[in-house]
Design an enzyme around this catalytic site. Structure first.
Site, short mmCIF file in Angstrom:
data_model
loop_
_atom_site.label_atom_id
_atom_site.label_comp_id
_atom_site.label_asym_id
_atom_site.label_seq_id
_atom_site.Cartn_x
_atom_site.Cartn_y
_atom_site.Cartn_z
N ASP A 31 43.88 54.10 23.15
CA ASP A 31 42.50 53.78 23.52
C ASP A 31 41.57 54.10 22.36
O ASP A 31 40.63 53.39 22.08
CB ASP A 31 42.04 54.66 24.70
CG ASP A 31 42.70 54.21 25.98
OD1 ASP A 31 43.43 53.21 25.93
OD2 ASP A 31 42.49 54.88 27.01
N PHE A 34 41.76 51.51 19.69
CA PHE A 34 41.15 50.28 20.19
C PHE A 34 39.62 50.39 20.16
O PHE A 34 38.93 49.50 19.67
CB PHE A 34 41.65 50.01 21.62
CG PHE A 34 41.18 48.69 22.18
CD1 PHE A 34 41.95 47.54 22.04
CD2 PHE A 34 39.97 48.60 22.86
CE1 PHE A 34 41.52 46.33 22.55
CE2 PHE A 34 39.53 47.39 23.36
CZ PHE A 34 40.31 46.25 23.21
N SER A 80 33.13 24.10 51.24
CA SER A 80 33.98 25.13 51.83
C SER A 80 35.16 24.43 52.49
O SER A 80 35.31 23.22 52.39
CB SER A 80 33.19 25.97 52.81
OG SER A 80 32.72 25.14 53.83
N GLU A 110 48.81 27.85 49.19
CA GLU A 110 48.38 28.93 48.29
C GLU A 110 47.81 30.08 49.12
O GLU A 110 47.49 29.90 50.29
CB GLU A 110 47.24 28.45 47.37
CG GLU A 110 47.62 27.35 46.44
CD GLU A 110 46.40 26.74 45.75
OE1 GLU A 110 45.31 27.35 45.78
OE2 GLU A 110 46.56 25.65 45.20
N LYS A 112 44.80 32.52 50.18
CA LYS A 112 43.34 32.46 50.20
C LYS A 112 42.83 33.85 49.81
O LYS A 112 42.84 34.78 50.60
CB LYS A 112 42.83 32.07 51.58
CG LYS A 112 41.35 31.79 51.61
CD LYS A 112 40.97 31.11 52.92
CE LYS A 112 39.53 30.66 52.92
NZ LYS A 112 38.57 31.74 52.73
N ASP A 114 40.53 36.87 49.00
CA ASP A 114 39.29 37.29 49.65
C ASP A 114 38.32 37.87 48.62
O ASP A 114 38.29 39.07 48.38
CB ASP A 114 39.61 38.33 50.72
CG ASP A 114 38.49 38.45 51.73
OD1 ASP A 114 37.55 37.62 51.69
OD2 ASP A 114 38.55 39.36 52.57
N TYR A 222 41.97 28.30 40.89
CA TYR A 222 42.78 27.46 41.77
C TYR A 222 42.41 25.98 41.78
O TYR A 222 42.94 25.23 42.59
CB TYR A 222 42.76 28.02 43.19
CG TYR A 222 41.37 28.26 43.75
CD1 TYR A 222 40.50 27.21 43.97
CD2 TYR A 222 40.94 29.55 44.06
CE1 TYR A 222 39.23 27.42 44.47
CE2 TYR A 222 39.67 29.78 44.55
CZ TYR A 222 38.82 28.71 44.76
OH TYR A 222 37.58 28.92 45.25
N LYS A 309 43.38 30.88 58.63
CA LYS A 309 42.86 32.25 58.51
C LYS A 309 43.70 33.22 59.32
O LYS A 309 44.02 32.96 60.49
CB LYS A 309 41.42 32.29 59.04
CG LYS A 309 40.47 31.49 58.17
CD LYS A 309 39.78 32.38 57.17
CE LYS A 309 38.45 32.71 57.67
NZ LYS A 309 37.37 32.91 56.82
N CYS A 403 38.45 76.13 68.81
CA CYS A 403 39.67 75.37 69.07
C CYS A 403 39.62 74.78 70.47
O CYS A 403 39.37 75.50 71.44
CB CYS A 403 40.90 76.27 68.93
SG CYS A 403 42.44 75.43 69.37
N CYS A 406 42.80 76.89 72.46
CA CYS A 406 42.80 78.33 72.68
C CYS A 406 41.41 78.96 72.50
O CYS A 406 41.26 80.17 72.68
CB CYS A 406 43.81 79.00 71.76
SG CYS A 406 43.32 78.96 70.04
N CYS A 419 42.49 76.00 63.23
CA CYS A 419 42.51 77.03 64.24
C CYS A 419 43.36 78.15 63.65
O CYS A 419 44.55 77.96 63.39
CB CYS A 419 43.13 76.51 65.53
SG CYS A 419 43.53 77.84 66.67
N CYS A 425 48.03 80.05 69.70
CA CYS A 425 47.46 78.78 70.15
C CYS A 425 48.58 77.89 70.68
O CYS A 425 49.45 77.46 69.92
CB CYS A 425 46.74 78.10 68.98
SG CYS A 425 46.06 76.49 69.42
S1 IVH Z 1 40.19 25.69 47.41
C1 IVH Z 1 36.92 22.38 48.41
N1 IVH Z 1 41.87 27.65 47.12
O1 IVH Z 1 37.87 30.02 50.12
C2 IVH Z 1 37.26 23.79 48.62
N2 IVH Z 1 39.69 28.15 47.93
O2 IVH Z 1 36.03 28.22 52.26
C3 IVH Z 1 38.01 24.32 47.46
N3 IVH Z 1 39.31 30.53 48.33
O3 IVH Z 1 34.84 29.05 48.83
C4 IVH Z 1 38.49 25.66 47.76
N4 IVH Z 1 41.29 31.22 47.68
O4 IVH Z 1 36.06 30.78 47.53
C5 IVH Z 1 40.63 27.29 47.51
N5 IVH Z 1 43.49 29.28 46.77
C6 IVH Z 1 42.23 28.94 47.14
C7 IVH Z 1 41.28 29.87 47.56
C8 IVH Z 1 40.02 29.44 47.97
C9 IVH Z 1 40.10 31.58 48.14
C10 IVH Z 1 37.92 30.58 48.85
C11 IVH Z 1 36.96 29.83 48.02
C12 IVH Z 1 36.19 28.92 48.96
C13 IVH Z 1 36.63 29.39 50.30
C14 IVH Z 1 36.86 28.21 51.21
#
Ligand code: IVH
Length: 664
Positions: A31, A34, A80, A110, A112, A114, A222, A309, A403, A406, A419, A425
């Site tokens: 580190d 670097f 979305s 794939e 999803k 979060d 993605y 989901k 306690c 007891c 305790c 106890c």
């Molecule tokens: S594809 C046209 N792929 O999920 C929509 N979305 O409601 C293209 N998300 O806002 C989205 N992983 O932020 C896609 N492998 C994945 C994802 C992904 C997470 C999120 C993304 C989007 C929401 C969909």
């Protein structure tokens, strides 16, 4: 070297080390080195801004402050996805797709992730802009913040990169980083953060990019957009992105049938807690671009993709009461009784709240509505309070002072209440007997908590030694006992005479002595007499034994009550000596007085085997690197931080071959 050359060199080197570190988890330099190079580059760039490279690693450390993020209109709206929650809904989606395209269809499944969505534009392979989703039409320009994320390339690899591309992905915070962040906040007495997604999203909107850099966010990309890409399907686009240097999730699958999709969904529903980041579902996308075009969009989302989901992992429910459990060592654990609520497929009625500090941190009040979450752990936990739903007159929950069983006044050590009535106890005494009988301890069939309570309350046993005075006649006269069950229990107790010393040592319930430590103690001291007469220093010699453990063992054996129990168990014929086959067989004393840390993997030894070899030759294997360590045995793929630490402390680092020479 001219300044331009120096900048060129440093940029190349630092980018290389960064890539090795973030992609391959290898630190090739310390580190310190670097940081020194980075400082040099920062200074040079300041003096000669005209030579600064577009992929300069200095952008990763941040330092820009944005007063207000500029609003940017997305070239293509950021839509979305439609959500589904069941196999039936996925089937319906598939039917709609097949009806439209009328031939076989391939899906890409794939994870999803979060986190929060981000759009990245690259001009001639150089990151131009990073924008949040915003309302889907317009988002915030957060380019400087995005540049601090190491999985977002500043410059793409390879030739023939289209003039302009847009890539979309998800920014997230790994669980590990989130945990560390929360631990730091906890130790600083600050309130804890609710979940990684919120932190990631809040972080991307910080004005100071240096602060963003500290948060160590990650991202997966993605989706790829651009003109004349010469790519005909999503799967290939992901491969292409990866080739260019984007981070694409490796957990993806081409699916031809609903069953394959369902298998993918189920697989990850079960395995998702093993991932280093949170996911909230699975995304299914029609693979071929011309199929996607045929399907088109609704106002809000594409018709060629859908998300599945997973069941909600966080719910709100009402706190009915807080109850206090007394553990076998006297530790008091507050437990919340909740209005039953379904969480991740099971009904939750209770949640642990750890300790008094946690009650304070949550600022729990009577009748509060609380957020309950199920993470990787089995017991759900309360993560927060919906303060808006609080009754104005409600009182804060106050930790009990006596306690619950007891009535002894509790004592407090840091955040934990105890305790102190260890020998009087009833709950503690029953807890100790239950522990003794438990599977990892003496494994006595038919001696669960109810039977223990029954025997204890009937005055038949007062402690673990009492089990060996139980007679068939005592038991058959009890409620719920028949001849058969009485006989089984007596047999079960008799069988403990065959249980090895390691288990017995764990079973007697010395505070802080878990099954692993018990096993190590048993091997080290061979029998109970050696252990009982061991000095504090001698105890510390055992691997994994710290001051807390050593102290606890000493006070356990110093107590007359425990001494009596041990002598009664001895009379009953239990194993107080390690079986010869479990004893460490000595080969030599060549490594006597030497300590070793093992790291990485080895050619001629398993890690366990290497450890044994060291111990057989009188050496000691410990887990932490400190200045006092004699040797670090370095295998392949060893952790870079360990290596660095050892180097910094000047520890002798040896390889497998050198070790073999040492023991002959
Ligand atoms: S594809 C046209 N792929 O999920 C929509 N979305 O409601 C293209 N998300 O806002 C989205 N992983 O932020 C896609 N492998 C994945 C994802 C992904 C997470 C999120 C993304 C989007 C929401 C969909």
């Amino acid at each position: 070297m001219t300044p331009a050359e120096q900048i060129h060199n440093l940029t190349g080197k630092l980018n290389y080390y960064n890539q090795r570190y973030y992609q391959d988890s290898v630190s090739e330099i310390s580190d310190y080195e670097f940081d020194a190079m980075m400082k040099e580059l920062i200074a040079l760039e300041k003096q000669y801004p005209q030579f600064r490279k577009e992929d300069s690693p200095t952008q990763r450390v941040g330092g820009t402050v944005t007063k207000e993020f500029e609003t940017v209109t997305h070239k293509r709206p950021m839509l979305s996805l439609g959500n589904t929650y069941s196999r039936e809904e996925v089937e319906e989606f598939d039917k709609r797709v097949r009806k439209e395209i009328e031939t076989d269809v391939i899906y890409v499944a794939e994870l999803k992730i979060d986190g929060l969505a981000i759009s990245l534009t690259y001009h001639n392979g150089v990151l131009h802009k990073a924008v949040t989703r915003g309302d889907g039409e317009r988002g915030d320009d957060i380019t400087n913040n995005a540049k601090t994320i190491h999985t977002i390339p500043l410059k793409l690899n390879g030739k023939n990169i289209p003039e302009e591309i847009e890539v979309r992905g998800e920014v997230y915070m790994s669980r590990k980083v989130f945990e560390i962040l929360n631990e730091e906040r906890k130790s600083a007495g600050e309130s804890l953060l609710a979940n990684p997604r919120n932190v990631a999203s809040g972080t991307m909107k910080l004005q100071d990019s240096a602060e963003v850099a500290k948060r160590k966010l990650s991202s997966f990309q993605y989706a790829l957009y651009g003109e004349n890409l010469k790519i005909s399907n999503h799967w290939d686009a992901l491969d292409k992105m990866q080739e260019w240097g984007f981070t694409v999730s490796p957990h993806r699958k081409k699916c031809h049938t609903i069953q394959e999709i369902v298998d993918f969904i189920n697989y990850w529903d079960e395995k998702r807690h093993t991932l280093p980041f949170d996911i909230d579902g699975v995304v299914l996308k029609v693979d071929l671009y011309n199929h996607q075009e045929m399907l088109g969009f609704t106002a809000k989302s594409p018709r060629w993709a859908i998300s599945y989901k997973y069941k909600a992992e966080s719910v709100t429910t009402k706190l009915l009461s807080v109850e206090y459990q007394v553990g076998r060592t006297g530790a008091i654990t507050p437990v919340a009784n909740l209005q039953p609520v379904i969480l991740a497929g099971t009904t939750v009625k209770r949640a642990s709240i750890h300790n008094a500090d946690e009650i304070q941190r949550l600022d729990l009040h009577d009748g509060d509505y609380v957020f309950v979450e199920k993470g990787g752990e089995i017991i759900p936990k309360i993560t927060g309070v919906d303060v808006e739903k609080r009754n104005p007159g409600s009182k804060p929950i106050e930790f009990i002072s006596d306690c619950p069983d007891c009535k002894t006044t509790l004592s407090r050590v840091t955040a934990n209440h105890f305790c102190p009535n260890e020998w009087g106890c009833p709950t503690q005494m029953k807890g100790k007997i239950e522990h003794f009988a438990s599977r990892k301890a003496m494994n006595i069939d038919g001696l669960g908590s109810e039977i223990v309570a029954q025997l204890f309350d009937a005055g038949l046993i007062k402690n673990i030694a009492g089990l060996f005075d139980l007679k068939f006649d005592h038991l058959v006269s009890l409620e719920r006992f028949g001849e058969k069950s009485a006989e089984n229990l007596i047999n079960g107790i008799q069988k403990t005479k065959e249980i090895p010393f390691e288990n017995l040592l764990f079973a007697i319930g010395i505070r802080h002595v878990g099954s692993t430590v018990a096993e190590k103690m048993a091997r080290y001291f061979s029998n109970i007499d050696n252990l009982m007469s061991a000095t504090y220093e001698k105890l510390l010699e055992v691997e994994d034994a710290g001051e807390k453990i050593a102290q606890s063992i000493i006070s356990y054996f110093a107590h007359a009550g425990n001494q009596e129990i041990i002598s009664r168990l001895r009379k009953a014929g239990l194993q107080f000596e390690i079986a010869p086959e479990n004893q460490t067989i000595k080969e030599s004393e060549k490594l006597a007085g030497k300590t070793f840390v093992i790291s990485g993997v080895f050619k001629n030894f398993s890690r366990e085997g290497l450890k044994e070899k060291i111990e057989r030759n009188g050496g000691k294997v410990i887990s932490a690197i400190s200045g006092k360590l004699s040797y670090l045995v370095a295998g392949e793929n060893m952790g870079p931080s360990k290596l660095e630490k050892a180097k910094k402390l000047g520890i002798t680092i040896i390889e497998e071959g050198e070790f073999e020479k040492m023991v002959g």
